[in-house]
Design an enzyme around this catalytic site. Structure first.
Site, PDB file in Angstrom:
ATOM      1  N   HIS A   1      -2.866 -15.472   7.394  1.00 33.40           N
ATOM      2  CA  HIS A   1      -3.682 -16.015   6.316  1.00 33.40           C
ATOM      3  C   HIS A   1      -4.587 -14.951   5.685  1.00 33.40           C
ATOM      4  CE1 HIS A   1      -5.578 -16.508  10.260  1.00 33.40           C
ATOM      5  NE2 HIS A   1      -6.726 -16.285   9.652  1.00 33.40           N
ATOM      6  N   GLY A   2      -4.930 -15.177   4.427  1.00 32.62           N
ATOM      7  CA  GLY A   2      -5.861 -14.304   3.730  1.00 32.62           C
ATOM      8  C   GLY A   2      -5.296 -12.981   3.266  1.00 32.62           C
TER       9      GLY A   2
END
Length: 219
Positions: free
Chosen positions: A100-101
């Site tokens: 994620h991110g």
């Protein structure tokens, strides 16, 4: 059938070992890849408005933004996925793992190739930023929160800001997705320690200069 191939990859690579229904129904990364196949097909036949709308719907549903122009290989596993951004000219090989991110972004507003090319079996850790028309070689690992703007050799492990190889640790380290390789040096911590030492030295120098000035005033 690609949905089964993606689900099989998730079940094999996720330590949570989800069931088949979980892998198919409850993994946003799988859904994002399937939506992208549709938007990319529309993009390739020239229906770019429809492709962008489809991509926008996918972002709303999954929290993952993949430009319809991006080229994605087989069995991409986007784990957790929220906040992932993949740019228009990005190219991703097979069996890549993205946490994620992550951003696969550009550094230039000029037309042409401006996003990364990611080789097979690459792992990109949470929050990492891979920017520009660089190549990340097959089997490389990008540590969490690294900022990478230079090409990465095949099999290398890159950590820190700016991204560079740690003093210790290797590409087979299992912790690269969420942090530093086991036993590896933290280049950010090294830089901070260097800055602190420099500040202490400057403070000592300023104190010595002020003491010398006071001595001259008294004389």
């Amino acid at each position: 059938m690609e949905i089964l191939e993606l689900a099989r990859s998730i079940r094999a690579r996720d330590p949570a070992r989800p069931s088949w229904p979980e892998a198919i129904l409850a993994y946003a990364g799988l859904h994002a890849v399937l939506w992208h196949r549709l938007s990319h097909a529309l993009w390739r036949i020239g229906l770019r408005g429809a492709a962008r709308v489809t991509s926008h719907i996918a972002r709303f549903l999954t929290g993952i933004e993949i430009h319809p122009g991006a080229c994605i290989g087989r069995r991409l596993f986007i784990d957790h996925g929220m906040g992932v951004v993949i740019g228009e000219t990005a190219q991703i090989g097979d069996d890549v793992l993205i946490y994620h991110g992550v951003t696969l972004g550009g550094l230039s507003g000029s037309p042409g190739k401006r996003h990364p090319t990611v080789g097979n079996r690459v792992v990109i850790g949470a929050g990492a930023q891979v920017l520009g028309p660089i190549t990340v070689g097959a089997g490389a690992r990008i540590g969490a929160n690294a900022v990478v703007v230079n090409p990465v050799p095949p099999g290398a492990t890159i950590v820190g800001i700016p991204g560079r190889a740690p003093q210790k640790g290797g590409a087979d380290c299992a912790t690269a997705g969420y942090g530093l390789p086991e036993g590896g040096a933290d280049p950010v911590a090294e830089d901070m320690a260097s800055l602190r030492a420099e500040v202490r030295a400057l403070r000592a120098e300023v104190t010595a200069i002020r003491a010398a000035e006071r001595d001259r005033e008294r004389a």
